[in-house]
Design a protein around this motif. Structure first.
Motif, PDB file in Angstrom:
ATOM      1  N   ARG A 172       3.934  -3.873   7.506  1.00 40.27           N
ATOM      2  CA  ARG A 172       2.901  -3.274   8.351  1.00 40.27           C
ATOM      3  C   ARG A 172       3.067  -3.682   9.814  1.00 40.27           C
ATOM      4  O   ARG A 172       2.892  -2.870  10.717  1.00 40.27           O
ATOM      5  CB  ARG A 172       1.510  -3.686   7.863  1.00 40.27           C
ATOM      6  CG  ARG A 172       0.392  -3.346   8.841  1.00 40.27           C
ATOM      7  CD  ARG A 172      -0.960  -3.735   8.338  1.00 40.27           C
ATOM      8  NE  ARG A 172      -1.413  -2.804   7.332  1.00 40.27           N
ATOM      9  CZ  ARG A 172      -1.908  -1.588   7.614  1.00 40.27           C
ATOM     10  NH1 ARG A 172      -1.968  -1.176   8.866  1.00 40.27           N
ATOM     11  NH2 ARG A 172      -2.312  -0.806   6.659  1.00 40.27           N
ATOM     12  N   ILE A 183      -2.710   5.503  -1.858  1.00 41.79           N
ATOM     13  CA  ILE A 183      -3.543   6.355  -1.006  1.00 41.79           C
ATOM     14  C   ILE A 183      -2.934   7.748  -0.950  1.00 41.79           C
ATOM     15  O   ILE A 183      -1.742   7.909  -0.658  1.00 41.79           O
ATOM     16  CB  ILE A 183      -3.643   5.768   0.414  1.00 41.79           C
ATOM     17  CG1 ILE A 183      -4.308   4.390   0.363  1.00 41.79           C
ATOM     18  CG2 ILE A 183      -4.427   6.707   1.336  1.00 41.79           C
ATOM     19  CD1 ILE A 183      -4.243   3.633   1.679  1.00 41.79           C
ATOM     20  N   ALA A 223      -4.739   1.901   4.957  1.00 44.32           N
ATOM     21  CA  ALA A 223      -4.081   0.957   4.050  1.00 44.32           C
ATOM     22  C   ALA A 223      -4.411  -0.493   4.398  1.00 44.32           C
ATOM     23  O   ALA A 223      -4.569  -0.844   5.562  1.00 44.32           O
ATOM     24  CB  ALA A 223      -2.576   1.171   4.088  1.00 44.32           C
ATOM     25  N   LYS A 224      -4.450  -1.325   3.363  1.00 46.00           N
ATOM     26  CA  LYS A 224      -4.805  -2.736   3.534  1.00 46.00           C
ATOM     27  C   LYS A 224      -3.643  -3.690   3.244  1.00 46.00           C
ATOM     28  O   LYS A 224      -3.755  -4.889   3.484  1.00 46.00           O
ATOM     29  CB  LYS A 224      -5.982  -3.088   2.617  1.00 46.00           C
ATOM     30  CG  LYS A 224      -7.220  -2.233   2.838  1.00 46.00           C
ATOM     31  CD  LYS A 224      -8.316  -2.607   1.854  1.00 46.00           C
ATOM     32  CE  LYS A 224      -9.548  -1.729   2.030  1.00 46.00           C
ATOM     33  NZ  LYS A 224      -9.271  -0.318   1.631  1.00 46.00           N
ATOM     34  N   GLY A 225      -2.539  -3.184   2.703  1.00 48.41           N
ATOM     35  CA  GLY A 225      -1.438  -4.048   2.322  1.00 48.41           C
ATOM     36  C   GLY A 225      -0.611  -4.540   3.497  1.00 48.41           C
ATOM     37  O   GLY A 225      -0.620  -3.946   4.578  1.00 48.41           O
ATOM     38  N   ARG A 250      -0.783  -2.875  -4.331  1.00 48.51           N
ATOM     39  CA  ARG A 250      -2.204  -3.166  -4.140  1.00 48.51           C
ATOM     40  C   ARG A 250      -3.058  -1.911  -4.272  1.00 48.51           C
ATOM     41  O   ARG A 250      -4.156  -1.955  -4.845  1.00 48.51           O
ATOM     42  CB  ARG A 250      -2.410  -3.788  -2.760  1.00 48.51           C
ATOM     43  CG  ARG A 250      -3.866  -3.946  -2.366  1.00 48.51           C
ATOM     44  CD  ARG A 250      -4.046  -4.692  -1.077  1.00 48.51           C
ATOM     45  NE  ARG A 250      -5.456  -4.843  -0.734  1.00 48.51           N
ATOM     46  CZ  ARG A 250      -5.918  -5.678   0.186  1.00 48.51           C
ATOM     47  NH1 ARG A 250      -5.079  -6.449   0.865  1.00 48.51           N
ATOM     48  NH2 ARG A 250      -7.214  -5.757   0.432  1.00 48.51           N
ATOM     49  N   GLU A 251      -2.565  -0.801  -3.733  1.00 48.05           N
ATOM     50  CA  GLU A 251      -3.347   0.424  -3.712  1.00 48.05           C
ATOM     51  C   GLU A 251      -2.426   1.614  -3.515  1.00 48.05           C
ATOM     52  O   GLU A 251      -1.286   1.472  -3.044  1.00 48.05           O
ATOM     53  CB  GLU A 251      -4.377   0.386  -2.576  1.00 48.05           C
ATOM     54  CG  GLU A 251      -3.737   0.244  -1.203  1.00 48.05           C
ATOM     55  CD  GLU A 251      -4.743   0.075  -0.078  1.00 48.05           C
ATOM     56  OE1 GLU A 251      -5.950   0.239  -0.326  1.00 48.05           O
ATOM     57  OE2 GLU A 251      -4.306  -0.222   1.056  1.00 48.05           O
ATOM     58  N   LEU A 256       3.930  -1.275   3.607  1.00 47.97           N
ATOM     59  CA  LEU A 256       3.605   0.129   3.409  1.00 47.97           C
ATOM     60  C   LEU A 256       4.797   0.827   2.764  1.00 47.97           C
ATOM     61  O   LEU A 256       5.940   0.620   3.178  1.00 47.97           O
ATOM     62  CB  LEU A 256       3.292   0.807   4.747  1.00 47.97           C
ATOM     63  CG  LEU A 256       2.172   0.184   5.584  1.00 47.97           C
ATOM     64  CD1 LEU A 256       2.084   0.863   6.947  1.00 47.97           C
ATOM     65  CD2 LEU A 256       0.835   0.270   4.857  1.00 47.97           C
ATOM     66  N   SER A 299       0.870  -1.172   0.000  1.00 49.63           N
ATOM     67  CA  SER A 299       0.000   0.000   0.000  1.00 49.63           C
ATOM     68  C   SER A 299       0.907   1.223   0.000  1.00 49.63           C
ATOM     69  O   SER A 299       1.760   1.366   0.879  1.00 49.63           O
ATOM     70  CB  SER A 299      -0.894   0.030   1.246  1.00 49.63           C
ATOM     71  OG  SER A 299      -1.867  -0.988   1.214  1.00 49.63           O
TER      72      SER A 299
END
Length: 235
Positions: free
Chosen positions: A153, A35, A74-76, A32-33, A79, A3
């Motif tokens: 994370r 932000i 965040a979901k990963g 993954r994403e 980071l 993330s």
């Protein structure tokens, strides 16, 4: 997967190159994403983020506060914190993937990684500053936020995350890491040299050093943010 968390405040002129450098990671499936932790931008920053498909988190202005809010969303499992005026070079994905795999497989203890500092400028002064930053890391294991930070994370959570402060959140966080918990990857994080060009390398460098010394003597970060000469939360 990663993330990516980018703090922003009126970063419309620099955000596109930053995001373009991250596209290979999304195509490869490692990212993954992305932000955007925004501190109240009034320019085109949010439009750019929306067009790029980023998740937008609005937070009180202040880089530490914004980074903390972005990380909370965040979901990963990993980071990656990076500034909105910093562009990772083309090799970052390979180096990051190799480092992450070693940690995930248990071949090395959980650790964070940063990137080599570089400026988008030519000449003696940029070259000299880049070498000073490399020396600072070698001696003190002290990267700044414009070098990016890649961290599991679980390790980020164990350390309590970023402090909700407007400046020096990067220094405060990496000081929580043990020396063997922080490595430098061979990829470069190329940062905008606009502040150095506009103010002069010597003046800007001295101001940065002065702020660091004041922080060492426990001057509050909100005071340092004014001395540093930026709107807290900006790239």
């Amino acid at each position: 997967m990663i993330s990516i968390v980018i703090p922003s405040f009126n970063a419309g002129t620099t955000l596109v190159p930053t995001l373009n450098a991250l596209i290979p990671g999304a195509v490869d499936g490692l990212v993954r994403e992305a932000i955007l932790a925004d501190g109240g931008s009034t320019d085109g920053t949010l439009d750019i983020a929306e067009a790029a498909g980023m998740e937008i988190v609005r937070a009180e202005r202040g880089r530490g506060t914004q980074l903390r809010a972005g990380a909370a969303r965040a979901k990963g499992d990993w980071l990656l914190f990076i500034h909105a005026d910093t562009e990772l070079d083309q090799t970052w994905l390979d180096h990051a993937a190799h480092f992450m795999a070693r940690v995930d497989r248990g071949e090395r203890a959980p650790a964070a990684a940063t990137f080599r500092f570089a400026l988008d400028d030519d000449g003696v002064m940029p070259w000299f500053l880049e070498r000073l930053v490399a020396l600072r890391f070698m001696v003190f294991r002290l990267p700044y936020g414009d070098q990016g930070l890649l961290i599991p994370r679980r390790l980020y959570n164990e350390l309590g995350g970023f402090d909700p402060v407007p400046l020096m959140e990067d220094v405060a966080f990496v000081r929580k890491l043990k020396r063997n918990q922080l490595v430098m990857l061979r990829a470069e994080a190329v940062t905008s040299a606009e502040r150095y060009r506009s103010e002069g390398y010597l003046l800007r460098g001295l101001r940065n050093l002065f702020c660091m010394l004041l922080y060492t003597f426990r001057v509050p970060p909100r005071v340092l943010a004014r001395l540093y000469g930026q709107a807290p939360g900006g790239a």
